[in-house]
Design a protein around this motif. Structure first.
Motif, PDB file in Angstrom:
ATOM      1  N   ASP A   1      10.211  15.093 -11.595  1.00  0.00           N
ATOM      2  CA  ASP A   1       9.912  14.601 -10.098  1.00  0.00           C
ATOM      3  C   ASP A   1       8.201  14.339  -9.806  1.00  0.00           C
ATOM      4  O   ASP A   1       7.896  13.418  -9.314  1.00  0.00           O
ATOM      5  N   LEU A   2       7.552  15.477 -10.501  1.00  0.00           N
ATOM      6  CA  LEU A   2       6.175  15.374 -10.284  1.00  0.00           C
ATOM      7  C   LEU A   2       5.603  14.368 -11.065  1.00  0.00           C
ATOM      8  O   LEU A   2       4.615  13.530 -10.553  1.00  0.00           O
ATOM      9  N   THR A   3       5.971  14.242 -12.305  1.00  0.00           N
ATOM     10  CA  THR A   3       5.344  13.038 -13.167  1.00  0.00           C
ATOM     11  C   THR A   3       5.381  11.610 -12.489  1.00  0.00           C
ATOM     12  O   THR A   3       4.624  10.951 -12.336  1.00  0.00           O
ATOM     13  N   TYR A   4       6.553  11.527 -12.031  1.00  0.00           N
ATOM     14  CA  TYR A   4       6.902  10.145 -11.446  1.00  0.00           C
ATOM     15  C   TYR A   4       6.162  10.102 -10.175  1.00  0.00           C
ATOM     16  O   TYR A   4       5.715   8.810  -9.663  1.00  0.00           O
ATOM     17  N   ASP A   5       5.846  11.006  -9.403  1.00  0.00           N
ATOM     18  CA  ASP A   5       5.203  10.975  -7.924  1.00  0.00           C
ATOM     19  C   ASP A   5       3.846  10.730  -8.334  1.00  0.00           C
ATOM     20  O   ASP A   5       3.225   9.521  -7.672  1.00  0.00           O
ATOM     21  N   GLU A   6       3.303  11.291  -9.514  1.00  0.00           N
ATOM     22  CA  GLU A   6       1.940  10.700  -9.820  1.00  0.00           C
ATOM     23  C   GLU A   6       1.468   9.826 -10.396  1.00  0.00           C
ATOM     24  O   GLU A   6       1.005   8.859 -10.031  1.00  0.00           O
ATOM     25  N   ALA A   7       2.729   8.965 -10.948  1.00  0.00           N
ATOM     26  CA  ALA A   7       2.624   7.909 -11.871  1.00  0.00           C
ATOM     27  C   ALA A   7       2.541   6.748 -10.656  1.00  0.00           C
ATOM     28  O   ALA A   7       1.967   5.881 -10.935  1.00  0.00           O
ATOM     29  N   GLY A   8       3.422   6.942  -9.880  1.00  0.00           N
ATOM     30  CA  GLY A   8       3.734   5.748  -8.693  1.00  0.00           C
ATOM     31  C   GLY A   8       2.535   5.896  -8.036  1.00  0.00           C
ATOM     32  O   GLY A   8       2.069   4.621  -7.739  1.00  0.00           O
ATOM     33  N   LYS A   9       1.893   6.908  -7.808  1.00  0.00           N
ATOM     34  CA  LYS A   9       0.487   6.891  -6.936  1.00  0.00           C
ATOM     35  C   LYS A   9      -0.586   6.194  -7.603  1.00  0.00           C
ATOM     36  O   LYS A   9      -1.387   5.457  -7.120  1.00  0.00           O
ATOM     37  N   ALA A  10      -0.728   6.699  -8.883  1.00  0.00           N
ATOM     38  CA  ALA A  10      -1.785   6.260  -9.861  1.00  0.00           C
ATOM     39  C   ALA A  10      -1.889   4.701  -9.722  1.00  0.00           C
ATOM     40  O   ALA A  10      -3.121   3.988  -9.828  1.00  0.00           O
ATOM     41  N   ALA A  11      -0.748   3.759  -9.817  1.00  0.00           N
ATOM     42  CA  ALA A  11      -0.822   2.675  -9.796  1.00  0.00           C
ATOM     43  C   ALA A  11      -1.523   1.826  -8.958  1.00  0.00           C
ATOM     44  O   ALA A  11      -1.780   0.772  -8.739  1.00  0.00           O
ATOM     45  N   LEU A  12      -1.538   2.706  -7.531  1.00  0.00           N
ATOM     46  CA  LEU A  12      -2.304   1.957  -6.459  1.00  0.00           C
ATOM     47  C   LEU A  12      -3.837   1.997  -6.509  1.00  0.00           C
ATOM     48  O   LEU A  12      -4.400   1.229  -5.698  1.00  0.00           O
ATOM     49  N   GLU A  13      -4.326   2.689  -7.284  1.00  0.00           N
ATOM     50  CA  GLU A  13      -5.721   2.742  -7.464  1.00  0.00           C
ATOM     51  C   GLU A  13      -6.326   1.877  -8.542  1.00  0.00           C
ATOM     52  O   GLU A  13      -5.796   1.951  -9.781  1.00  0.00           O
TER      53      GLU A  13
ATOM     54  N   TRP B   1      24.590  -7.520 -14.213  1.00  0.00           N
ATOM     55  CA  TRP B   1      24.435  -7.416 -12.632  1.00  0.00           C
ATOM     56  C   TRP B   1      23.827  -5.939 -12.283  1.00  0.00           C
ATOM     57  O   TRP B   1      22.969  -6.019 -11.283  1.00  0.00           O
ATOM     58  N   MET B   2      24.231  -5.006 -13.040  1.00  0.00           N
ATOM     59  CA  MET B   2      23.813  -3.648 -12.368  1.00  0.00           C
ATOM     60  C   MET B   2      22.286  -3.452 -12.520  1.00  0.00           C
ATOM     61  O   MET B   2      21.676  -3.142 -11.469  1.00  0.00           O
ATOM     62  N   PRO B   3      21.832  -3.528 -13.807  1.00  0.00           N
ATOM     63  CA  PRO B   3      20.333  -3.371 -13.634  1.00  0.00           C
ATOM     64  C   PRO B   3      19.601  -4.297 -12.675  1.00  0.00           C
ATOM     65  O   PRO B   3      18.492  -3.933 -12.352  1.00  0.00           O
ATOM     66  N   SER B   4      20.013  -5.475 -12.832  1.00  0.00           N
ATOM     67  CA  SER B   4      19.420  -6.421 -12.006  1.00  0.00           C
ATOM     68  C   SER B   4      19.215  -6.152 -10.456  1.00  0.00           C
ATOM     69  O   SER B   4      18.210  -6.061 -10.027  1.00  0.00           O
ATOM     70  N   TRP B   5      20.381  -5.717 -10.142  1.00  0.00           N
ATOM     71  CA  TRP B   5      20.422  -5.304  -8.668  1.00  0.00           C
ATOM     72  C   TRP B   5      19.582  -3.801  -8.474  1.00  0.00           C
ATOM     73  O   TRP B   5      19.160  -3.784  -7.391  1.00  0.00           O
ATOM     74  N   GLY B   6      19.611  -3.070  -9.510  1.00  0.00           N
ATOM     75  CA  GLY B   6      18.997  -1.925  -9.453  1.00  0.00           C
ATOM     76  C   GLY B   6      17.352  -2.292  -9.279  1.00  0.00           C
ATOM     77  O   GLY B   6      16.750  -1.557  -8.297  1.00  0.00           O
ATOM     78  N   GLY B   7      16.890  -3.171  -9.947  1.00  0.00           N
ATOM     79  CA  GLY B   7      15.560  -3.488  -9.872  1.00  0.00           C
ATOM     80  C   GLY B   7      15.447  -4.347  -8.276  1.00  0.00           C
ATOM     81  O   GLY B   7      14.287  -4.035  -7.832  1.00  0.00           O
ATOM     82  N   MET B   8      16.300  -5.134  -7.986  1.00  0.00           N
ATOM     83  CA  MET B   8      16.021  -5.843  -6.713  1.00  0.00           C
ATOM     84  C   MET B   8      15.971  -4.697  -5.584  1.00  0.00           C
ATOM     85  O   MET B   8      15.009  -4.836  -4.631  1.00  0.00           O
ATOM     86  N   ILE B   9      16.970  -3.861  -5.590  1.00  0.00           N
ATOM     87  CA  ILE B   9      16.993  -2.624  -4.649  1.00  0.00           C
ATOM     88  C   ILE B   9      15.619  -1.956  -4.511  1.00  0.00           C
ATOM     89  O   ILE B   9      14.993  -1.583  -3.606  1.00  0.00           O
ATOM     90  N   ASN B  10      15.133  -1.618  -5.724  1.00  0.00           N
ATOM     91  CA  ASN B  10      13.966  -0.936  -5.885  1.00  0.00           C
ATOM     92  C   ASN B  10      12.771  -1.586  -5.143  1.00  0.00           C
ATOM     93  O   ASN B  10      11.993  -1.031  -4.595  1.00  0.00           O
TER      94      ASN B  10
ATOM     95  N   LYS C   1       0.829  -1.113   0.123  1.00  0.00           N
ATOM     96  CA  LYS C   1       0.024   0.107   0.038  1.00  0.00           C
ATOM     97  C   LYS C   1       0.979   1.320   0.021  1.00  0.00           C
ATOM     98  O   LYS C   1       0.584   2.167   0.596  1.00  0.00           O
ATOM     99  N   ARG C   2       1.972   1.096  -0.774  1.00  0.00           N
ATOM    100  CA  ARG C   2       2.694   2.460  -0.816  1.00  0.00           C
ATOM    101  C   ARG C   2       3.314   2.298  -2.225  1.00  0.00           C
ATOM    102  O   ARG C   2       3.587   1.225  -2.644  1.00  0.00           O
ATOM    103  N   PRO C   3       3.519   3.494  -3.038  1.00  0.00           N
ATOM    104  CA  PRO C   3       4.113   3.594  -4.117  1.00  0.00           C
ATOM    105  C   PRO C   3       5.628   2.867  -4.156  1.00  0.00           C
ATOM    106  O   PRO C   3       6.151   2.729  -3.205  1.00  0.00           O
ATOM    107  N   VAL C   4       5.889   2.705  -5.544  1.00  0.00           N
ATOM    108  CA  VAL C   4       7.502   1.944  -5.710  1.00  0.00           C
ATOM    109  C   VAL C   4       8.263   2.991  -5.276  1.00  0.00           C
ATOM    110  O   VAL C   4       8.366   4.196  -5.368  1.00  0.00           O
ATOM    111  N   TYR C   5       9.811   2.500  -4.536  1.00  0.00           N
ATOM    112  CA  TYR C   5      10.454   3.340  -3.782  1.00  0.00           C
ATOM    113  C   TYR C   5      10.929   4.319  -4.814  1.00  0.00           C
ATOM    114  O   TYR C   5      10.793   5.385  -4.603  1.00  0.00           O
ATOM    115  N   SER C   6      11.572   3.974  -5.867  1.00  0.00           N
ATOM    116  CA  SER C   6      11.983   5.141  -6.968  1.00  0.00           C
ATOM    117  C   SER C   6      11.244   4.875  -8.320  1.00  0.00           C
ATOM    118  O   SER C   6      11.802   4.083  -8.989  1.00  0.00           O
ATOM    119  N   TYR C   7      10.594   5.573  -8.705  1.00  0.00           N
ATOM    120  CA  TYR C   7      10.123   5.296 -10.072  1.00  0.00           C
ATOM    121  C   TYR C   7      11.056   5.795 -11.222  1.00  0.00           C
ATOM    122  O   TYR C   7      11.109   5.275 -12.002  1.00  0.00           O
TER     123      TYR C   7
END
Lengths: 724, 63
Positions: free
Chosen positions: B39-51, A287-296, A238-244
């Motif tokens: 930053d803003l775009t990604y913020d929105e995109a990340g949140k939209a996925a939850l709905e 290795w790099m992108p794979s771990w990037g994804g894992m960390i995310n 119930k929280r957005p992905v760590y880093s989009y």
């Protein structure tokens, strides 16, 4: 019964097609049981040969391809479809493009699985790993895949959400790349309804096959699951992905790099050195992108770690991502040439694969099912305790599996290459290196049983959940949702180019396809277009008709799953098997049979090593000539009749593929084959074998085995004699 | 003709080309992901996925 309708104001009402998702969920549970059960059976077969049951349909060589196909395409395939349909509809805020296509997709795919489950035990196979299914089934796969693609892209097009979320990118990459891989790798000329020869041979076939094989791992077992990870972990936490932002860098790097890594399956083989170098380099970069994804994925869980302990969904997913990290660390490690030399052809690779398939795919699927089933059936999970129990049985089983395979692989790899001070092999008898690891095979089989048991527990838990829901919840109608149409989304001013890019699924798909194709083209095209890769060697001649028939029996019995035909250019291999294999030696091999695992010794130069009678006895019961062998008995080869009539057709097809058979050879195919069979059988009669054996399958197989490596051996002998 | 041209090519250049290509793509994507307003775009995109969308009518839920 689509409920899309325009509402007053700016909202449209719609519902999701969750029925199809439910069916895919059911299929995942069913085929998961089958695939894992098959795995456990073949694990026991290696521990104790009698579990092959002495039946042709149940030997290791035929069941192992069935296990891999069932695990990848049936179990994991259905899980992917369930997850993709569920999340795509929701990420697009729309019902799937077409319910009818969805059902066609579902039933078509199950039919393909049934066709595989029938044809593989019957020995109907192309002999190309993970692409064993014969051409009519291959065509069906392509058709169903296109139906899936239309349904998926159709859904994207009618979406109500402007932004295409990163999970969808991974799905797009999956759908496009799998289509390309499958089609390019499966091109073949049919001999009959259930037999065909691939258009590629030798080095080319090897390159295409491992470009396919590796990327089946990449784009069937990895990218769709990364998409699922990016959807379900945020959902469950119930929280957005760590880093989009990281997910975007992750996506493009991964998709671009993965496709290049295939040749790491061919290190020290006779493919050109520069191709091996590219494969190795890109595998390490991977290795790099794979771990990037894992960390995310893992960092998305920050702040909810307490829930990881208590919620089965998060627990399984966090574990899956962790195993993903382990497997994607081990993969690049194994791609380093010197490490690969030790690990290749051994059980280390088998352990590595299962860290991925069980650790990553099975765990991720379990997490997803624990999320989906209560959601879809609108209830709560029957028992968290049972889910926990599954978690521990599966994890302990997997750890036993991996540890035993590390031990077995490294032990055997070291034994193969051990050379003493006087320059002789320390373990010249291959069987010594087999007997040593059999205890590990028992541990592995036991680990597999635990993994399977865990799966049964989950299925029981989920079935109970569903039964409870069905009994208490008569209202099965679909929920109705509302969202503004896409046209209502305001064009933001100053929206940067990428925003438009993400709004254009087709352009995005083209770019993805480009990223994926570059690697394949650079690595494979030169070998397809140029003769330089396969230096001409006039002493290498095509197989005789009988040998070709024998080769097809070799393929049919799946001998290639236990035997390689590729001697690597190192001192210890030379001592054990003879001169390194050359590209020229497999120019007529449609398909190539280099193999990937040496459960038994390499056979590239086995011709002339033993007499015909040795092979005859060995095939009927290997333990007759090699005590403690774990190779299955092939008694039926002395009972099944050779199909001499089809040999002419086989030569014709081979000729069409560029194998230089003369018209005379083709015209006399039937008689020539009979004569060669007669000659071999005559020799055997001196040891009491009856003459009627001439018409049986064992004769062409012996002819084939005795031919392996002989052209080079004879040429070498001729040169040496000339010098004396 | 085509075959001769390819045969006369020095293939060992290809790995280097591949690497450079990747480097270009990587740097490109990296910089692009930091463009203005992202930053803003990604913020929105990340949140939209939850709905899943606004629910209008819910059909039977068990607890």
């Amino acid at each position: 019964m689509s409920t899309d309708s325009t509402n007053t104001g700016h909202l449209e009402e719609f519902s999701y097609n969750d029925r199809i998702t439910k069916w895919f969920v059911g299929a995942t549970m069913l085929w998961g049981c089958v695939a894992l059960l098959l795995g456990v059976i073949i694990a026991f077969q290696l521990a104790y040969w009698k579990f092959n049951l002495g039946l042709e349909w149940t030997t290791f060589g035929r069941l192992r391809p069935l296990h891999t196909n069932a695990a990848i395409f049936a179990f994991i395939g259905n899980a992917i479809f369930a997850g993709i349909y569920y999340s795509t509809e929701r990420l697009c805020k729309t019902r799937m493009f077409s319910d009818t296509l969805g059902w066609l997709h579902f039933w078509g795919w199950q039919l393909i699985i049934v066709a595989a489950a029938i044809s593989l035990p019957l020995g109907l196979t192309t002999g190309k790993e993970y692409a064993e299914l014969e051409w009519p089934i291959d065509i069906s796969i392509a058709v169903i895949w296109v139906i899936f693609a239309i349904n998926f892209f159709g859904t994207l097009v009618k979406r109500r959400e402007k932004h295409i979320y990163v999970a969808l990118w991974f799905y797009i990459a999956t759908i496009l790349t799998v289509a390309v891989l499958h089609i390019v790798n499966s091109i073949s000329l049919p001999v009959s309804l259930m037999k065909s020869y691939p258009i590629y041979a030798g080095v080319q076939d090897a390159l295409v096959q491992w470009w396919y094989g590796h990327n089946a791992v990449a784009f069937f077992l990895t990218t769709p699951f990364l998409g699922l990870m990016y959807y379900f972990i945020p959902k469950a936490a119930k929280r957005p992905v760590y880093s989009y932002r990281l997910s975007i860098i992750h996506f493009w790097s991964l998709v671009f790099i993965y496709i290049w890594a295939g040749p790491h399956h061919l290190l020290y083989s006779s493919v050109p050195d520069w191709v091996q170098t590219v494969g190795m380099t890109f595998s390490i970069i991977l290795w790099m992108p794979s771990w990037g994804g894992m960390i995310n994925g893992l960092l998305t869980l920050r702040g909810v770690w307490d829930k990881v302990r208590t919620e089965p969904v998060l627990k399984f997913m966090a574990t899956a991502v962790t195993f993903y990290g382990m497997a994607t660390f081990e993969g690049p490690l194994l791609s380093i040439k010197s490490v690969n030399y030790l690990g290749h052809f051994t059980d280390w690779i088998v352990g590595h694969v299962h860290a991925g398939t069980i650790g990553w795919n099975y765990m991720m699927t379990a997490g997803m099912l624990y999320f989906l089933v209560p959601k879809l059936w609108k209830t709560h999970l029957f028992s968290k305790k049972l889910a926990n129990l599954q978690f521990w049985t599966a994890t302990i089983g997997l750890v036993l599996y991996m540890m035993s395979m590390w031990a077995a692989g490294i032990t055997q790899g070291l034994m193969w290459r051990a050379v003493d001070a006087s320059g002789r092999l320390v373990y010249p008898n291959f069987i010594e290196t087999v007997v040593k690891i059999v205890p590990m095979y028992w541990v592995r089989a036991f680990g597999g049983v635990l993994v399977l048991l865990g799966f049964f527990i989950m299925v029981y838990n989920l079935v109970k959940t569903i039964q409870f829901a069905n009994k208490n919840n008569k209202d099965q109608a679909e929920d109705v949702y509302a969202a503004p149409p896409l046209s209502a989304a305001k064009e933001e001013h100053g929206a940067s180019a990428h925003r438009k890019l993400e709004g254009l699924p087709m352009l995005f798909s083209v770019l993805t396809l480009l990223a994926v194709l570059v690697g394949g083209i650079v690595e494979i095209a030169p070998s397809l277009l140029s003769d330089k890769f396969v230096e001409k060697a006039p002493h290498i001649k095509p197989y005789t008709g009988l040998e070709l028939a024998g080769r097809d029996i070799y393929i049919k019995e799946g001998c290639y799953v236990c035997h390689s035909q590729q001697v690597r250019p190192t001192p210890s291999e030379k001592l054990r098997y003879g001169d390194p294999s050359t590209a020229a030696e497999s120019v007529y091999d449609h398909p190539f049979q280099w193999g990937s695992r040496r459960i038994g010794p390499d056979l590239a130069r086995v011709g002339g090593k033993y007499n015909d009678m040795w092979h005859f006895r060995h095939m009927i019961n290997p333990r007759d000539v090699t005590p403690k062998s774990i190779m299955p008995n092939y008694g039926w080869l002395t009972k099944n009749k050779t199909n001499f009539k089809v040999i002419q057709k086989k030569l014709k097809v081979m000729k069409a593929l560029g194998v230089p058979y003369t018209d005379e050879q083709i015209a006399n195919a039937f008689n020539d084959a009979q004569m060669q069979a007669e000659k071999i059988t005559k020799g055997l009669t001196e040891h009491g074998v009856p003459m009627k054996m001439q018409s049986k399958e064992i004769i062409p197989l012996i002819a084939y085995l005795q031919r392996l490596g002989m052209d080079s051996a004879n040429a070498k002998k001729a040169i040496e004699e000339g010098q004396e | 003709m085509k075959k001769e041209v390819i045969a006369s090519m020095d293939m060992s250049i290809l790995p280097t080309i591949g690497l450079l290509l990747f480097l270009a793509v990587f740097i490109g994507v990296f910089l692009w992901s930091f463009r203005k307003g992202s930053d803003l775009t990604y913020d929105e995109a990340g949140k939209a996925a939850l709905e899943d969308g606004n629910i209008v009518s819910k059909k039977g839920e068990l607890q």
